[in-house]
Design a protein around this motif. Structure first.
Motif, short mmCIF file in Angstrom:
data_model
loop_
_atom_site.label_atom_id
_atom_site.label_comp_id
_atom_site.label_asym_id
_atom_site.label_seq_id
_atom_site.Cartn_x
_atom_site.Cartn_y
_atom_site.Cartn_z
N ARG A 1 0.84 -1.22 -0.04
CA ARG A 1 0.10 0.05 -0.09
C ARG A 1 0.92 1.08 -0.19
NH1 ARG A 1 -2.45 -0.29 4.97
NH2 ARG A 1 -3.61 -2.08 4.10
N ASP A 2 1.69 1.31 0.97
CA ASP A 2 2.75 2.32 0.88
C ASP A 2 3.54 2.61 -0.50
OD1 ASP A 2 1.88 2.85 3.52
OD2 ASP A 2 3.71 1.86 4.28
N ARG A 3 3.95 1.52 -1.10
CA ARG A 3 4.53 1.58 -2.35
C ARG A 3 3.73 2.34 -3.44
NH1 ARG A 3 6.63 -3.41 -1.15
NH2 ARG A 3 5.24 -4.55 -2.73
N SER A 4 2.47 1.82 -3.28
CA SER A 4 1.34 2.39 -4.49
C SER A 4 1.15 3.62 -4.21
CB SER A 4 0.12 1.46 -4.16
OG SER A 4 -0.79 1.78 -5.34
N ARG A 5 0.98 4.16 -2.91
CA ARG A 5 0.62 5.61 -2.62
C ARG A 5 1.90 6.45 -2.94
NH1 ARG A 5 -2.87 8.14 -2.95
NH2 ARG A 5 -2.98 9.61 -1.20
N ALA A 6 3.09 5.89 -2.77
CA ALA A 6 4.38 6.71 -3.22
C ALA A 6 4.63 6.86 -4.55
CB ALA A 6 5.65 6.12 -2.48
N ASP A 7 4.18 5.81 -5.35
CA ASP A 7 4.31 5.74 -6.77
C ASP A 7 3.23 6.78 -7.22
OD1 ASP A 7 6.10 3.83 -6.96
OD2 ASP A 7 4.69 2.12 -7.42
N TRP A 8 1.81 6.85 -6.85
CA TRP A 8 0.94 7.85 -7.20
C TRP A 8 1.44 9.26 -7.06
CZ3 TRP A 8 -3.15 8.86 -9.85
CH2 TRP A 8 -3.97 10.24 -9.48
N TYR A 9 2.01 9.52 -5.79
CA TYR A 9 2.23 11.07 -5.51
C TYR A 9 3.61 11.52 -6.34
CZ TYR A 9 -0.12 12.20 -1.37
OH TYR A 9 -1.01 12.60 -0.32
N GLU A 10 4.37 10.50 -6.68
CA GLU A 10 5.41 10.83 -7.77
C GLU A 10 5.03 11.23 -9.08
OE1 GLU A 10 9.15 8.49 -9.89
OE2 GLU A 10 9.01 7.86 -7.76
N LEU A 11 3.93 10.21 -9.37
CA LEU A 11 3.14 10.48 -11.01
C LEU A 11 2.54 11.90 -10.65
CD1 LEU A 11 2.14 9.40 -13.67
CD2 LEU A 11 0.18 8.39 -12.27
N LEU A 12 1.72 12.12 -9.92
CA LEU A 12 0.87 13.20 -9.78
C LEU A 12 1.89 14.66 -9.60
CD1 LEU A 12 -2.02 14.27 -9.44
CD2 LEU A 12 -1.70 14.30 -7.07
N ALA A 13 2.88 14.43 -8.85
CA ALA A 13 4.09 15.59 -8.87
C ALA A 13 4.43 16.02 -10.24
CB ALA A 13 5.05 15.47 -7.63
#
Length: 517
Positions: A491-503
């Motif tokens: 879950r943490d990896r998925s959320r971190a990947d999302w934040y990187e994509l959104l940024a």
């Protein structure tokens, strides 16, 4: 003709009216807490130009009258005694009318209207900090009070009505209360006033300094009453019954009650065209944080003399993304088919493709109203199922941003999260959402009537139909529970990947970090 009953009615209930942006529904909420029979009528929304959004106040009234009369007739046929009327309404849609004739003087300006957005940005430097501290929201992009001031200045007939003491101003709740009571009551409530950007959270009063600064005549302000204070008695000529108008609320606030957001930490997410995340925060307001965009403080409800506050965050893209893919692009036959396709693909962090559902900008975790959507990571191996999964994951991540933003502003996690709205009917989306939040999600058994039932519950408690909101809310049937199946590390990896994509998509060097609770 005024309603009469012969003999003892087998059941009692509250006539609840839910006036939304695109339609009005009405139904009697029974003493069991269930909606008896719900009637619906759509309402037109016009767009005179790219920024203006308007409605006809007369159509709002006639549609309300139509569905309410049908609900009254259905109750009479089934021997149900109507003890009170309750209103839930779209928020911050405002209008001006003639108090002598009862006729609207202009089209209503809808809460989505942005005609003064550019002008309002000029007030941000001077006013944002002050308004956040006392109203729980910044200047924002809409201002019903500024709109009204400009209409008085621009239209001689409106100015003449004001000089003669005939002019009335109000949001949809005020308009409907005024009409239902035959013009006897001109009032509004905290849950409606706050969304208009003029309510002092700590004082239960109008922010006259800010409203006056916008040029609005203070003598036109409706009376502020608690959400359950009572708003007179219905005119028998309107509905054929003379009963108290016992409660009035903004629609999302009413839904928060019906979905169990009564105590601090209890929250809801309603998935419709967009998605709203709300959480109760107790009897002291949890004010917005400057580093978290798009989370607003507001009165969740004012019951008696006690204000119960809440936080709210919103994304404009949820069901609209599914409609765009299905109806506009024709990539899937229906949202149901899209969900079925998405269910064929297992979740895995770092998977491709990825979808950023910013079809109408981003509000949280950062404010980018001009942002557009993105679909990335396509390869020759990408399938329709992959695309469907990416869309649902993108929606779930954006809703997760709202949940994180509200939790971070509260400084505590959600203690319970119930979900509803038409889009919540997608089992794959709800499972993805549970996985990404790490919270069990309960899909309400009858979420479509949440706003209608919530304000009826408040009215019923005020009228003695139930002893408390807890009693009637907790008596409702439990919905389906979606339990997180993703391990915390994934879950943490998925959320971190999302934040990187959104940024990267928003051209931000980094996004505000989420605080684990």
């Amino acid at each position: 003709m005024t309603q009469t009953f012969t003999g003892a009615a087998s059941r009692r209930g509250v006539l609840a009216i839910d006036e939304g942006t695109t339609g009005t529904r009405a139904g009697v909420v029974l003493d069991s807490g269930a909606a008896h029979q719900v009637f619906y009528r759509s309402i037109a929304v016009s767009h005179p130009d790219d920024l203006a959004v308007e409605q006809d106040p007369a159509e709002i009234w006639t549609a309300t009258l139509d569905v309410a009369r049908r609900a009254v007739a259905g109750a009479r046929e089934d021997g149900i005694e109507i003890t009170a009327v309750a209103l839930s309404t779209q928020r911050a849609t405002a209008m001006l009318w003639d108090g002598a004739t009862g006729e609207p003087l202009l089209p209503a300006v809808v809460w989505q209207d942005r005609r003064y957005a550019h002008e309002l940005t000029g007030y941000e430097a001077e006013w944002d900090a002050r308004l956040l501290a006392r109203q729980g929201r910044p200047v924002g992009a809409r201002a019903p009070f500024l709109w009204a001031a400009r209409q008085i200045a621009a239209h001689p007939e409106v100015a003449a009505a004001h000089r003669a003491g005939r002019l009335r101003f109000g949001t949809v709740d005020t308009w409907l209360i005024w009409r239902l009571t035959g013009g006897a009551v001109h009032a509004t409530t905290p849950t409606n006033a706050a969304s208009s950007g003029g309510y002092l959270l700590g004082a239960h009063a109008w922010d006259e300094e800010w409203i006056g600064h916008l040029g609005f005549p203070l003598d036109l302000l409706p009376e502020l009453r608690s959400d359950d204070a009572g708003f007179g008695t219905t005119d028998p000529a309107a509905l054929g019954i003379a009963v108290p108008v016992a409660a009035s609320m903004g629609d999302q606030h009413a839904a928060l009650i019906a979905l169990g957001g009564l105590e601090a930490g209890q929250g809801m997410c309603v998935y419709g065209t967009g998605a709203f995340v709300d959480a109760a925060t107790g009897t002291e307001p949890a004010l917005p944080r400057p580093d978290i965009s798009g989370v607003l403080a507001q009165p969740g409800r004012r019951q008696g003399d006690t204000s119960h506050f809440s936080l709210e965050a919103y994304t404009s893209t949820a069901g609209s993304a599914l409609r765009w893919l299905c109806d506009d692009l024709g990539l899937f036959a229906s949202p149901k088919e899209l969900g079925e396709e998405a269910g064929r693909v297992p979740s895995r962090p770092g998977r491709t493709p990825r979808f950023v559902p910013a079809l109408a900008g981003v509000r949280t975790p950062v404010w980018h109203p001009e942002a557009t959507a993105a679909l990335t990571g396509l390869t020759l191996a990408t399938t329709r199922a992959d695309l469907a999964r990416a869309v649902l994951e993108g929606i779930a991540h954006s809703v997760c941003d709202l949940i994180d933003g509200v939790a971070d502003t509260m400084g505590a996690p959600f203690t319970r999260l119930r979900v509803g709205g038409g889009v919540s009917g997608s089992d794959p989306l709800m499972q993805i959402q549970a996985d990404l939040t790490g919270l069990p999600l309960e899909r309400a058994a009858d979420s479509a009537t949440a706003s209608l039932r919530g304000t009826a519950y408040l009215a019923g408690v005020a009228q003695g139909l139930w002893s408390s909101l807890d009693e009637i809310v907790e008596a409702q049937p439990q919905g389906r529970i979606f339990t997180p199946a993703l391990d915390p590390a994934a879950r943490d990896r998925s959320r971190a990947d999302w934040y990187e994509l959104l940024a990267a998509h928003l051209h931000e060097s980094a996004l505000p970090p989420h605080t684990p609770h």
